[in-house]
Motif scaffolding. Structure first.
Motif, PDB file in Angstrom:
ATOM      1  N   GLY A 151      47.871  52.140  37.798  1.00 42.70           N
ATOM      2  CA  GLY A 151      47.049  51.504  38.986  1.00 42.70           C
ATOM      3  C   GLY A 151      47.274  49.892  38.868  1.00 42.70           C
ATOM      4  N   GLY A 152      47.185  50.001  40.513  1.00 43.75           N
ATOM      5  CA  GLY A 152      46.908  48.623  40.982  1.00 43.75           C
ATOM      6  C   GLY A 152      46.922  47.511  39.620  1.00 43.75           C
ATOM      7  N   TYR A 153      46.883  46.377  39.541  1.00 44.51           N
ATOM      8  CA  TYR A 153      46.548  45.360  38.924  1.00 44.51           C
ATOM      9  C   TYR A 153      46.474  43.708  39.540  1.00 44.51           C
ATOM     10  CZ  TYR A 153      47.864  42.743  34.929  1.00 44.51           C
ATOM     11  OH  TYR A 153      47.765  41.926  33.726  1.00 44.51           O
ATOM     12  N   ARG A 154      45.208  43.968  39.361  1.00 44.19           N
ATOM     13  CA  ARG A 154      45.330  42.790  40.401  1.00 44.19           C
ATOM     14  C   ARG A 154      43.871  41.171  39.442  1.00 44.19           C
ATOM     15  NH1 ARG A 154      42.177  43.978  46.194  1.00 44.19           N
ATOM     16  NH2 ARG A 154      42.279  41.126  46.510  1.00 44.19           N
ATOM     17  N   THR A 155      44.887  40.676  39.477  1.00 39.29           N
ATOM     18  CA  THR A 155      43.746  39.126  38.073  1.00 39.29           C
ATOM     19  C   THR A 155      43.765  38.171  39.637  1.00 39.29           C
ATOM     20  OG1 THR A 155      43.728  38.531  36.053  1.00 39.29           O
ATOM     21  CG2 THR A 155      45.322  39.043  37.309  1.00 39.29           C
ATOM     22  N   SER A 156      42.431  37.594  38.789  1.00 41.00           N
ATOM     23  CA  SER A 156      42.586  35.806  38.732  1.00 41.00           C
ATOM     24  C   SER A 156      43.603  35.158  37.792  1.00 41.00           C
ATOM     25  CB  SER A 156      41.395  35.503  39.089  1.00 41.00           C
ATOM     26  OG  SER A 156      40.728  35.325  38.266  1.00 41.00           O
ATOM     27  N   TYR A 157      43.723  35.432  36.724  1.00 47.53           N
ATOM     28  CA  TYR A 157      43.795  34.874  35.493  1.00 47.53           C
ATOM     29  C   TYR A 157      45.020  34.544  35.354  1.00 47.53           C
ATOM     30  CZ  TYR A 157      42.337  32.635  31.239  1.00 47.53           C
ATOM     31  OH  TYR A 157      42.289  31.694  29.698  1.00 47.53           O
ATOM     32  N   SER A 158      45.731  35.334  35.350  1.00 44.42           N
ATOM     33  CA  SER A 158      47.489  34.709  35.481  1.00 44.42           C
ATOM     34  C   SER A 158      48.380  36.138  36.592  1.00 44.42           C
ATOM     35  CB  SER A 158      48.228  36.174  34.120  1.00 44.42           C
ATOM     36  OG  SER A 158      47.515  37.273  34.604  1.00 44.42           O
ATOM     37  N   ALA A 159      49.528  36.073  37.061  1.00 42.88           N
ATOM     38  CA  ALA A 159      50.153  36.986  37.669  1.00 42.88           C
ATOM     39  C   ALA A 159      49.342  38.189  37.883  1.00 42.88           C
ATOM     40  CB  ALA A 159      51.457  36.711  37.883  1.00 42.88           C
ATOM     41  N   SER A 160      49.519  38.662  39.293  1.00 42.58           N
ATOM     42  CA  SER A 160      49.193  39.953  39.413  1.00 42.58           C
ATOM     43  C   SER A 160      50.399  41.162  39.843  1.00 42.58           C
ATOM     44  CB  SER A 160      48.189  39.887  40.763  1.00 42.58           C
ATOM     45  OG  SER A 160      46.601  39.263  40.635  1.00 42.58           O
ATOM     46  N   GLY A 161      49.602  41.689  39.737  1.00 42.95           N
ATOM     47  CA  GLY A 161      51.086  43.276  39.907  1.00 42.95           C
ATOM     48  C   GLY A 161      51.677  43.535  41.786  1.00 42.95           C
ATOM     49  N   GLY A 162      53.077  44.358  41.321  1.00 39.97           N
ATOM     50  CA  GLY A 162      53.775  43.671  42.393  1.00 39.97           C
ATOM     51  C   GLY A 162      54.509  42.202  42.959  1.00 39.97           C
ATOM     52  N   GLY A 163      54.390  41.441  41.511  1.00 40.90           N
ATOM     53  CA  GLY A 163      55.033  40.036  42.065  1.00 40.90           C
ATOM     54  C   GLY A 163      53.940  39.290  42.376  1.00 40.90           C
ATOM     55  N   ALA A 164      52.496  39.599  43.041  1.00 36.06           N
ATOM     56  CA  ALA A 164      51.617  38.509  43.656  1.00 36.06           C
ATOM     57  C   ALA A 164      51.667  37.162  42.676  1.00 36.06           C
ATOM     58  CB  ALA A 164      51.042  39.240  44.248  1.00 36.06           C
ATOM     59  N   SER A 165      51.317  35.967  43.336  1.00 34.60           N
ATOM     60  CA  SER A 165      50.814  34.898  42.530  1.00 34.60           C
ATOM     61  C   SER A 165      48.914  35.916  41.687  1.00 34.60           C
ATOM     62  CB  SER A 165      50.822  33.947  42.815  1.00 34.60           C
ATOM     63  OG  SER A 165      51.573  33.480  43.598  1.00 34.60           O
TER      64      SER A 165
END
Length: 334
Positions: free
Chosen positions: A83-97
């Protein structure tokens, strides 16, 4: 914008902070005012509102449900995507900040949706996992793996893997990665589903001797105060002993099935781990089911304590922060 830290505070200012018209009718005993001032009952004064703001900074980790592994219609099947991985605390999924933390209003119940993992199919391609969300943050369910002849992988947060010459399942930008492929496998081995931190692995070798591939690895986060890896892709399956079976990606990806062993043919042995959003492993042989995708999770980190919650989140402490882990849908009021 917060109320003044000293001096006079007017009801007009309180109204504006609460998002009302400055001239709206309001009283000191109103629930919204008490919530803003942090005084649940008893005497309340204007000075109780010094520096108070009608929003709270909330760090988040939002992972959607994983895709299921495909069913082994023609010997093998691809693994499901995480499942998609989004976060404000560390790197997000797909190589995102890391994303910006949420600013959530006080005195309002904010809905938390935790997506279910997809159920592994009994034939062909798996469905996508369900989305997870809070406020304006939505993570996309993982793509389903495919076991149909030359079936394409499903798109999603991370992509589900195809079978034989099918196309890779695409991931969602800033959430996860695509699956691997198996172009030369001749349906003797299948690829792994995409994970939050890398593309699912592709099969190696030629027809007959190709080797089933593992799912893409997940991502680690310390939002709870401890490092935990989640959202791995599901492994692809193999037709015979020589073709092996793909491991699940780190973070909970389900292992792919192995057709050479009757005890390992059923992809249901390779379910993605619950509440990690990981993909299920692919099924093998004829008509064996794919593994289920793991359910998602929503984790919130706030300074202080929520006024109330529903859905029975697990509450832990990390320093001065409270951590609310939602393994099922609910709400939080700050």
């Amino acid at each position: 914008m917060a109320l003044p830290a000293s001096g006079a505070i007017s009801l007009n200012q309180v109204n504006v902070e609460l998002g009302n018209s400055g001239t709206a009718q309001i009283g000191m005993n109103d629930a919204a005012v008490r919530g803003l001032f942090g005084i649940a009952s008893g005497e309340i004064e204007m000075s109780d509102g010094y520096g108070k703001a009608n929003s709270t900074e909330v760090h988040f980790l939002v992972i959607a449900g994983g895709g299921g592994g495909g069913a082994g219609d023609i010997n093998t099947a691809g693994g499901g995507g995480s499942g998609g991985y989004r976060t404000s605390y560390s790197a997000s999924g797909g190589g995102a900040s890391a994303e910006q933390a949420l600013q959530l209003s006080g005195g309002v119940a904010h809905t938390v949706t935790v997506g279910a993992g997809a159920t592994g199919p009994t034939t062909g391609v798996s469905a996508r996992g369900s989305n997870s969300s809070i406020s304006n943050i939505t993570s996309i369910g993982g793509g389903g793996g495919n076991g149909a002849a030359s079936g394409n992988g499903g798109s999603g947060g991370s992509g589900g893997a195809p079978n034989n010459t099918g196309a890779a399942g695409a991931g969602t930008a800033n959430q996860g990665y695509a699956s691997g492929t198996s172009p030369n496998s001749g349906a003797y081995a299948a690829a792994g589903g995409g994970g939050a931190s890398e593309v699912g692995q592709s099969c190696t070798g030629s027809v007959g001797s190709s080797v089933a591939a593992r799912g893409g690895n997940g991502l680690s986060s310390s939002i709870t105060g401890s490092a935990v890896t989640r959202a791995g892709g599901g492994g692809g399956s193999g037709f015979r002993f020589a073709n092996g079976n793909g491991a699940g990606g780190s973070g909970g990806g389900g292992i792919g099935a192995e057709g050479g062993d009757p005890n390992l043919r059923n992809g249901g042995l390779g379910n993605g781990t619950s509440n990690t959003g990981s993909g299920g492993g692919g099924g093998a042989y004829a008509d064996e089911t794919g593994g289920n995708g793991g359910s998602g999770v929503v984790i919130l980190r706030i300074l202080g304590t929520a006024a109330s919650t529903t859905g029975s989140p697990t509450v832990t402490t990390s320093g001065s922060y409270k951590i609310y882990t939602f393994n099922s849908s609910g709400s939080i009021t700050l």
